[in-house]
Design a protein around this motif. Structure first.
Motif, PDB file in Angstrom:
ATOM      1  N   LEU A  85     -11.372  -0.315  -0.863  1.00 54.96           N
ATOM      2  CA  LEU A  85      -9.956  -0.387  -0.106  1.00 54.96           C
ATOM      3  C   LEU A  85      -8.891  -1.157  -1.122  1.00 54.96           C
ATOM      4  O   LEU A  85      -7.816  -0.375  -1.217  1.00 54.96           O
ATOM      5  CB  LEU A  85     -10.036  -0.950   1.252  1.00 54.96           C
ATOM      6  N   VAL A  86      -9.340  -2.026  -1.541  1.00 55.90           N
ATOM      7  CA  VAL A  86      -8.434  -2.861  -2.537  1.00 55.90           C
ATOM      8  C   VAL A  86      -7.986  -2.049  -3.663  1.00 55.90           C
ATOM      9  O   VAL A  86      -6.897  -1.794  -4.153  1.00 55.90           O
ATOM     10  CB  VAL A  86      -8.801  -4.296  -2.931  1.00 55.90           C
ATOM     11  N   ALA A  87      -9.253  -1.401  -4.431  1.00 58.78           N
ATOM     12  CA  ALA A  87      -8.965  -0.613  -5.456  1.00 58.78           C
ATOM     13  C   ALA A  87      -8.296   0.672  -5.203  1.00 58.78           C
ATOM     14  O   ALA A  87      -7.262   0.966  -5.925  1.00 58.78           O
ATOM     15  CB  ALA A  87     -10.588  -0.342  -6.134  1.00 58.78           C
ATOM     16  N   LEU A  88      -8.548   1.357  -4.052  1.00 58.09           N
ATOM     17  CA  LEU A  88      -7.743   2.599  -3.713  1.00 58.09           C
ATOM     18  C   LEU A  88      -6.273   2.200  -3.406  1.00 58.09           C
ATOM     19  O   LEU A  88      -5.501   2.797  -3.905  1.00 58.09           O
ATOM     20  CB  LEU A  88      -8.493   3.098  -2.457  1.00 58.09           C
ATOM     21  N   CYS A  89      -5.753   1.227  -2.765  1.00 60.83           N
ATOM     22  CA  CYS A  89      -4.632   0.778  -2.570  1.00 60.83           C
ATOM     23  C   CYS A  89      -3.986   0.663  -3.994  1.00 60.83           C
ATOM     24  O   CYS A  89      -2.713   0.863  -4.035  1.00 60.83           O
ATOM     25  CB  CYS A  89      -4.501  -0.056  -1.489  1.00 60.83           C
ATOM     26  N   ALA A  90      -4.543  -0.322  -4.687  1.00 62.21           N
ATOM     27  CA  ALA A  90      -3.811  -0.843  -5.832  1.00 62.21           C
ATOM     28  C   ALA A  90      -3.631   0.237  -7.004  1.00 62.21           C
ATOM     29  O   ALA A  90      -2.470   0.471  -7.616  1.00 62.21           O
ATOM     30  CB  ALA A  90      -4.757  -1.773  -6.649  1.00 62.21           C
ATOM     31  N   VAL A  91      -4.593   1.257  -6.971  1.00 66.62           N
ATOM     32  CA  VAL A  91      -4.429   2.328  -7.697  1.00 66.62           C
ATOM     33  C   VAL A  91      -3.392   3.178  -7.483  1.00 66.62           C
ATOM     34  O   VAL A  91      -2.258   3.835  -8.028  1.00 66.62           O
ATOM     35  CB  VAL A  91      -5.776   3.129  -8.006  1.00 66.62           C
ATOM     36  N   THR A  92      -3.557   3.499  -6.164  1.00 61.79           N
ATOM     37  CA  THR A  92      -1.943   4.259  -5.487  1.00 61.79           C
ATOM     38  C   THR A  92      -0.779   3.364  -5.527  1.00 61.79           C
ATOM     39  O   THR A  92       0.140   4.310  -5.917  1.00 61.79           O
ATOM     40  CB  THR A  92      -2.481   4.373  -3.895  1.00 61.79           C
ATOM     41  N   GLY A  93      -0.992   2.468  -5.388  1.00 61.21           N
ATOM     42  CA  GLY A  93       0.668   1.530  -5.724  1.00 61.21           C
ATOM     43  C   GLY A  93       0.759   1.768  -7.049  1.00 61.21           C
ATOM     44  O   GLY A  93       2.128   1.724  -7.420  1.00 61.21           O
ATOM     45  N   GLY A  94       0.165   1.736  -8.070  1.00 64.16           N
ATOM     46  CA  GLY A  94       0.109   1.730  -9.617  1.00 64.16           C
ATOM     47  C   GLY A  94       0.781   3.079  -9.708  1.00 64.16           C
ATOM     48  O   GLY A  94       1.758   3.050 -10.638  1.00 64.16           O
ATOM     49  N   TYR A  95       0.019   3.923  -9.557  1.00 60.87           N
ATOM     50  CA  TYR A  95       0.675   5.399  -9.488  1.00 60.87           C
ATOM     51  C   TYR A  95       2.049   5.545  -8.807  1.00 60.87           C
ATOM     52  O   TYR A  95       3.199   6.225  -9.515  1.00 60.87           O
ATOM     53  CB  TYR A  95      -0.258   6.546  -8.848  1.00 60.87           C
ATOM     54  N   CYS A  96       2.403   4.914  -7.880  1.00 61.18           N
ATOM     55  CA  CYS A  96       3.835   5.095  -7.077  1.00 61.18           C
ATOM     56  C   CYS A  96       4.818   4.149  -8.075  1.00 61.18           C
ATOM     57  O   CYS A  96       5.936   4.799  -7.976  1.00 61.18           O
ATOM     58  CB  CYS A  96       3.886   4.283  -5.574  1.00 61.18           C
ATOM     59  N   LEU A  97       4.367   3.512  -8.573  1.00 60.64           N
ATOM     60  CA  LEU A  97       5.232   2.781  -9.695  1.00 60.64           C
ATOM     61  C   LEU A  97       5.678   3.797 -10.773  1.00 60.64           C
ATOM     62  O   LEU A  97       6.757   3.859 -11.293  1.00 60.64           O
ATOM     63  CB  LEU A  97       4.625   1.384 -10.161  1.00 60.64           C
ATOM     64  N   LEU A  98       4.526   4.427 -11.205  1.00 65.73           N
ATOM     65  CA  LEU A  98       4.806   5.609 -12.251  1.00 65.73           C
ATOM     66  C   LEU A  98       5.872   6.480 -11.727  1.00 65.73           C
ATOM     67  O   LEU A  98       6.749   7.120 -12.440  1.00 65.73           O
ATOM     68  CB  LEU A  98       3.540   6.152 -12.809  1.00 65.73           C
ATOM     69  N   ARG A  99       5.627   7.001 -10.486  1.00 67.28           N
ATOM     70  CA  ARG A  99       6.593   7.839  -9.820  1.00 67.28           C
ATOM     71  C   ARG A  99       7.998   7.333  -9.626  1.00 67.28           C
ATOM     72  O   ARG A  99       8.922   8.274  -9.619  1.00 67.28           O
ATOM     73  CB  ARG A  99       6.164   8.354  -8.413  1.00 67.28           C
ATOM     74  N   MET A 100       8.107   6.317  -9.887  1.00 69.47           N
ATOM     75  CA  MET A 100       9.612   5.660  -9.852  1.00 69.47           C
ATOM     76  C   MET A 100      10.312   5.936 -11.209  1.00 69.47           C
ATOM     77  O   MET A 100      11.648   5.858 -10.884  1.00 69.47           O
ATOM     78  CB  MET A 100       9.579   4.151  -9.648  1.00 69.47           C
ATOM     79  N   ARG A 101       9.777   6.526 -12.243  1.00 70.81           N
ATOM     80  CA  ARG A 101      10.504   7.002 -13.184  1.00 70.81           C
ATOM     81  C   ARG A 101      11.061   8.296 -13.180  1.00 70.81           C
ATOM     82  O   ARG A 101      11.648   8.743 -14.075  1.00 70.81           O
ATOM     83  CB  ARG A 101       9.510   6.723 -14.668  1.00 70.81           C
ATOM     84  N   SER A 102      10.755   8.968 -12.061  1.00 74.45           N
ATOM     85  CA  SER A 102      11.354  10.357 -11.791  1.00 74.45           C
ATOM     86  C   SER A 102      12.874  10.451 -12.087  1.00 74.45           C
ATOM     87  O   SER A 102      13.554   9.498 -11.895  1.00 74.45           O
ATOM     88  CB  SER A 102      11.138  10.766 -10.252  1.00 74.45           C
ATOM     89  N   THR A 103      13.350  11.677 -12.539  1.00 75.64           N
ATOM     90  CA  THR A 103      14.733  11.854 -12.486  1.00 75.64           C
ATOM     91  C   THR A 103      15.379  12.150 -11.143  1.00 75.64           C
ATOM     92  O   THR A 103      16.454  12.260 -11.195  1.00 75.64           O
ATOM     93  CB  THR A 103      14.888  12.908 -13.516  1.00 75.64           C
ATOM     94  N   VAL A 104      14.567  12.491 -10.287  1.00 77.93           N
ATOM     95  CA  VAL A 104      15.076  12.936  -8.803  1.00 77.93           C
ATOM     96  C   VAL A 104      15.056  11.432  -7.882  1.00 77.93           C
ATOM     97  O   VAL A 104      14.185  10.873  -7.868  1.00 77.93           O
ATOM     98  CB  VAL A 104      14.101  13.705  -8.014  1.00 77.93           C
ATOM     99  N   GLU A 105      16.525  11.056  -7.602  1.00 79.29           N
ATOM    100  CA  GLU A 105      16.601   9.734  -6.747  1.00 79.29           C
ATOM    101  C   GLU A 105      15.954   9.777  -5.653  1.00 79.29           C
ATOM    102  O   GLU A 105      15.284   8.561  -5.215  1.00 79.29           O
ATOM    103  CB  GLU A 105      18.065   9.542  -6.696  1.00 79.29           C
ATOM    104  N   GLU A 106      15.735  10.684  -4.770  1.00 73.92           N
ATOM    105  CA  GLU A 106      14.994  10.543  -3.569  1.00 73.92           C
ATOM    106  C   GLU A 106      13.614  10.464  -3.752  1.00 73.92           C
ATOM    107  O   GLU A 106      13.084   9.473  -3.032  1.00 73.92           O
ATOM    108  CB  GLU A 106      15.223  12.102  -2.743  1.00 73.92           C
ATOM    109  N   GLN A 107      13.179  10.758  -4.614  1.00 69.91           N
ATOM    110  CA  GLN A 107      11.421  10.888  -5.014  1.00 69.91           C
ATOM    111  C   GLN A 107      11.322   9.297  -5.704  1.00 69.91           C
ATOM    112  O   GLN A 107      10.599   8.652  -5.464  1.00 69.91           O
ATOM    113  CB  GLN A 107      10.986  11.512  -6.339  1.00 69.91           C
ATOM    114  N   ARG A 108      12.268   8.722  -6.428  1.00 66.80           N
ATOM    115  CA  ARG A 108      12.240   7.141  -6.763  1.00 66.80           C
ATOM    116  C   ARG A 108      12.144   6.375  -5.803  1.00 66.80           C
ATOM    117  O   ARG A 108      11.530   5.317  -5.440  1.00 66.80           O
ATOM    118  CB  ARG A 108      13.300   7.170  -7.922  1.00 66.80           C
ATOM    119  N   ARG A 109      13.108   6.603  -4.695  1.00 65.61           N
ATOM    120  CA  ARG A 109      13.449   5.766  -3.503  1.00 65.61           C
ATOM    121  C   ARG A 109      11.976   5.843  -2.655  1.00 65.61           C
ATOM    122  O   ARG A 109      11.745   4.834  -2.221  1.00 65.61           O
ATOM    123  CB  ARG A 109      14.548   6.153  -2.722  1.00 65.61           C
TER     124      ARG A 109
END
Length: 183
Positions: free
Chosen positions: A11-35
């Motif tokens: 569960l720790v690994a799943l949540c940490a990897v998901t959180g990491g990917y969400c950090l990558l998604r914060m580089r999107s050019t779409v403001e709503e997706q970043r938020r």
């Protein structure tokens, strides 16, 4: 959380990897997706930290009120953001669930990773379980492939892949169900 250490680490690994990917998604050019990705990254990393097996690390007593304050602030932000996007209502429920679990853990005997002894499922836990189980089922259905919409010819970046964002949300929903079941 209590129980065997192996599922806890998964569960720790799943949540940490998901959180990491969400950090990558914060580089999107779409403001709503970043938020949205920022809130989801906070949830992923917060859930990863909360899921560390108690046999490995028992946090000091001040951690649970700090979690409650952090996710309480996230819930208020999600409530404010819900004016423009209904998706933020889900963030509100998720952040509120984290506040609930932090308060329950702080109130548990010895403030270990377990909240409710043999007292059965409290009403709030049951309601949250129903919500997140429904969310998981709905998210799973949304992952079923549909005919691809025509794209503008440019390649999508990692932050703009809707199917990956849905898979992350599904993963966090499953993790939330698992965490609520251990309460």
């Amino acid at each position: 959380m209590h129980g065997s250490a192996s599922p806890g680490w998964l569960l720790v690994a799943l949540c940490a990897v998901t959180g990491g990917y969400c950090l990558l998604r914060m580089r999107s050019t779409v403001e709503e997706q970043r938020r949205a990705a920022g809130g989801e990254a906070l949830m992923g990393f917060g859930m990863a930290a909360m899921a560390v097996p108690a046999a490995v690390f028992t946090p000091p007593a001040w951690v649970w009120p700090a979690y409650a304050a952090l996710f309480g602030a996230a819930a208020l932000r999600a409530l404010w953001s819900a004016r423009s996007s209904a998706h933020h209502l889900h963030h509100l429920v998720g952040a509120s669930a984290m506040v609930y679990m932090a308060v329950a853990m702080a109130a548990s005997p010895g403030s270990h990773h377990h909240a409710h002894g043999g007292s059965g499922i409290p009403l709030v836990t049951g309601a949250l379980l129903l919500y997140f189980a429904g969310y998981v089922l709905l998210s799973g259905v949304r992952l079923v492939p549909v005919a691809a919409a025509p794209r503008s010819g440019r390649a999508l970046g990692w932050g703009d892949r809707p199917e990956l964002a849905r898979a992350c949300r599904l993963s966090m929903g499953i993790a939330m169900v698992a965490m609520l079941l251990t309460m």
